[in-house]
Write an enzyme that holds these catalytic residues in place. Structure first.
Site, PDB file in Angstrom:
ATOM      1  NE  ARG A  45      -4.210   6.937  -6.927  1.00  0.00           N
ATOM      2  CZ  ARG A  45      -4.130   6.805  -5.729  1.00  0.00           C
ATOM      3  NH1 ARG A  45      -3.979   7.515  -4.863  1.00  0.00           N
ATOM      4  NH2 ARG A  45      -4.395   5.364  -5.341  1.00  0.00           N
ATOM      5  NE  ARG A  69      -7.580   1.898  -5.157  1.00  0.00           N
ATOM      6  CZ  ARG A  69      -6.436   1.904  -4.822  1.00  0.00           C
ATOM      7  NH1 ARG A  69      -5.536   2.240  -5.465  1.00  0.00           N
ATOM      8  NH2 ARG A  69      -6.249   1.872  -3.492  1.00  0.00           N
ATOM      9  N   GLY A  79       0.085   5.543  -4.541  1.00  0.00           N
ATOM     10  CA  GLY A  79      -0.641   6.571  -4.857  1.00  0.00           C
ATOM     11  C   GLY A  79      -0.106   7.760  -4.075  1.00  0.00           C
ATOM     12  CD1 TRP A 136     -12.972  -5.389  -8.636  1.00  0.00           C
ATOM     13  CD2 TRP A 136     -12.524  -4.672 -10.479  1.00  0.00           C
ATOM     14  NE1 TRP A 136     -12.616  -6.495  -9.134  1.00  0.00           N
ATOM     15  CE2 TRP A 136     -11.958  -6.069 -10.153  1.00  0.00           C
ATOM     16  CE3 TRP A 136     -11.956  -4.227 -11.707  1.00  0.00           C
ATOM     17  CZ2 TRP A 136     -11.371  -6.883 -11.441  1.00  0.00           C
ATOM     18  CZ3 TRP A 136     -11.189  -4.934 -12.757  1.00  0.00           C
ATOM     19  CH2 TRP A 136     -11.055  -6.367 -12.479  1.00  0.00           C
ATOM     20  CG  ASP A 171      -2.144   0.878   1.067  1.00  0.00           C
ATOM     21  OD1 ASP A 171      -2.460   1.424   0.220  1.00  0.00           O
ATOM     22  OD2 ASP A 171      -2.428   1.407   2.331  1.00  0.00           O
ATOM     23  CG  HIS A 194      -0.208   2.315  -9.158  1.00  0.00           C
ATOM     24  ND1 HIS A 194      -0.615   1.721  -7.889  1.00  0.00           N
ATOM     25  CD2 HIS A 194      -1.474   3.065  -9.268  1.00  0.00           C
ATOM     26  CE1 HIS A 194      -1.638   2.222  -7.346  1.00  0.00           C
ATOM     27  NE2 HIS A 194      -2.194   3.197  -8.325  1.00  0.00           N
ATOM     28  CG  LEU A 241       8.785 -17.226  -2.967  1.00  0.00           C
ATOM     29  CD1 LEU A 241       8.796 -17.263  -1.361  1.00  0.00           C
ATOM     30  CD2 LEU A 241       9.147 -16.102  -3.573  1.00  0.00           C
TER      31      LEU A 241
HETATM   32  C1  IPE Z   1      -1.670   0.334  -3.413  1.00  0.00           C
HETATM   33  O1  IPE Z   1      -1.466   1.394  -3.319  1.00  0.00           O
HETATM   34  C2  IPE Z   1      -1.880  -0.141  -4.842  1.00  0.00           C
HETATM   35  C3  IPE Z   1      -3.420  -0.839  -4.904  1.00  0.00           C
HETATM   36  C4  IPE Z   1      -4.070  -0.795  -3.848  1.00  0.00           C
HETATM   37  C5  IPE Z   1      -3.680  -1.500  -6.041  1.00  0.00           C
HETATM   38  P1  IPE Z   1      -2.519   2.505  -3.257  1.00  0.00           P
HETATM   39  O2  IPE Z   1      -3.027   2.872  -4.718  1.00  0.00           O
HETATM   40  O3  IPE Z   1      -3.778   2.162  -2.501  1.00  0.00           O
HETATM   41  O4  IPE Z   1      -1.854   3.795  -2.893  1.00  0.00           O
HETATM   42  P2  IPE Z   1      -2.716   4.600  -1.734  1.00  0.00           P
HETATM   43  O5  IPE Z   1      -2.885   4.136  -0.531  1.00  0.00           O
HETATM   44  O6  IPE Z   1      -3.633   5.621  -2.282  1.00  0.00           O
HETATM   45  O7  IPE Z   1      -1.315   5.664  -1.163  1.00  0.00           O
HETATM   46  C1  IPE Z   2      -5.542  -2.751   0.145  1.00  0.00           C
HETATM   47  O1  IPE Z   2      -5.030  -1.347  -0.112  1.00  0.00           O
HETATM   48  C2  IPE Z   2      -5.278  -3.312  -1.447  1.00  0.00           C
HETATM   49  C3  IPE Z   2      -4.160  -3.454  -1.914  1.00  0.00           C
HETATM   50  C4  IPE Z   2      -2.808  -2.975  -1.276  1.00  0.00           C
HETATM   51  C5  IPE Z   2      -3.967  -4.178  -3.031  1.00  0.00           C
HETATM   52  P1  IPE Z   2      -6.336  -0.285  -0.362  1.00  0.00           P
HETATM   53  O2  IPE Z   2      -5.608   1.023  -0.470  1.00  0.00           O
HETATM   54  O3  IPE Z   2      -7.328  -0.756  -1.119  1.00  0.00           O
HETATM   55  O4  IPE Z   2      -7.024  -0.297   1.126  1.00  0.00           O
HETATM   56  P2  IPE Z   2      -7.836   0.950   1.942  1.00  0.00           P
HETATM   57  O5  IPE Z   2      -8.784   1.369   1.002  1.00  0.00           O
HETATM   58  O6  IPE Z   2      -6.838   1.876   2.369  1.00  0.00           O
HETATM   59  O7  IPE Z   2      -8.478   0.173   3.065  1.00  0.00           O
HETATM   60 MG    MG Z   3      -4.158   2.262  -0.397  1.00  0.00          MG
END
Ligand code: IPE
Ligand code: IPE
Ligand code: MG
Length: 259
Positions: free
Chosen positions: A49, A87, A39, A85, A36, A53, A147
């Site tokens: 963002r 997003r 973004g 989804w 996580d 990724h 692994l």
């Molecule tokens: C994790 O980073 C990637 C996915 C959830 C697919 P985020 O996209 O959630 O990044 P933040 O949490 O918005 O910073």
């Molecule tokens: C969890 O992160 C999912 C992934 C990292 C793939 P999110 O960014 O989706 O989680 P929330 O929305 O902060 O709970």
């Molecule tokens: Mg996130």
């Protein structure tokens, strides 16, 4: 440029220092990571963002390599949740394209390193290109004994339990399973993670304190390690530190520690 010339030996030194502190006989068997913060990492740098990724994929590459080196048995990474989804479509597309790119770029190295790629989640609902890349990487690596790399895609812990309940109900209906015989093992045997040990260590970068629908059943006695470091900044040293901290935890599993 000047900075990176100094930064590389520094980080290598730190890595070697941490490796010396590792207890190789007490490594976690299964590490799970909620990747996580991509973004926020990008936004903090004034970038889109998508760049976060892309940088996050680099961290994944690095962490997988370290897990191979340490002979970790299972690594489960949360790449796309069943809620992601929600997003914007463009972001979903970026994530799916990066997945395809990662798989085609890494498949050979992963295979050479004896890694078995094992997607978990409702992967039949992913875009065709992602489905094809996954199929190709699963086929190529299915015989590997090193692994196990579980990639959680369109994954939800609750959906996993729903799917398990359906599979079990079907067997009961067909007369293949006695409802009275259903126990914890039966349930575990119908999860996407069938045959694999539960995670010993769950890592969540980026500062949030929640499981976000990840491995709800399997995390029953997992040790949590949380950090404010964003996933794109999560490097080998971060994982080494997490493992060292894990090795100092006292796991009781509801019992008592006898001295
Ligand atoms: C994790 O980073 C990637 C996915 C959830 C697919 P985020 O996209 O959630 O990044 P933040 O949490 O918005 O910073
Ligand atoms: C969890 O992160 C999912 C992934 C990292 C793939 P999110 O960014 O989706 O989680 P929330 O929305 O902060 O709970
Ligand atoms: Mg996130």
């Amino acid at each position: 440029m000047k900075e990176s010339n100094f930064a590389v030996p520094d980080i290598k030194e730190k890595e070697n220092e941490l490796k010396k502190k590792l207890d190789h006989s007490g490594l976690p068997c299964h590490i799970a990571i909620i990747m996580d913060g991509n973004g926020r990492w990008a936004m903090q740098k004034g970038m889109p963002r998508a760049e976060g990724h892309r940088a996050g994929v680099e961290s994944l590459r690095e962490i997988v390599r370290l897990c191979v080196e340490l002979h970790i048995k299972v690594l489960t990474v949360y790449a796309f949740s069943s809620e992601n989804w929600k997003r914007p479509q463009e972001e979903v597309n970026v994530l799916m394209d990066l997945l395809v790119e990662y798989l085609y770029n890494e498949m050979r190295e992963l295979h050479e390193n004896n890694v078995r790629i094992n997607p978990i989640g409702r992967i039949d609902r992913l875009p065709e290109s992602a489905g094809m890349a996954l199929q190709a990487s699963v086929n190529k690596t299915s015989g590997n004994k090193g692994l196990v790399l579980n990639i959680a895609l369109n994954y939800g812990g609750r959906l996993e339990l729903v799917d398990a309940a359906r599979k079990i109900a079907k067997k009961v209906k067909e007369g293949k399973l006695d409802p009275e015989s259903i126990n914890e093992e039966t349930l575990a045997d119908h999860l996407y993670t069938v045959g694999l040990p539960d995670p010993d260590l769950l890592i969540r970068p980026a500062g949030d304190f929640r499981v976000s629908n990840f491995l709800l059943w399997q995390l029953a006695y997992t040790e949590f390690w949380l950090t404010s470091v964003m996933w794109p900044d999560f490097k080998k040293v971060t994982l080494l530190q997490a493992i060292i901290d894990f090795q100092h935890r006292e796991r009781r599993f509801g019992g008592l520690i006898h001295s």
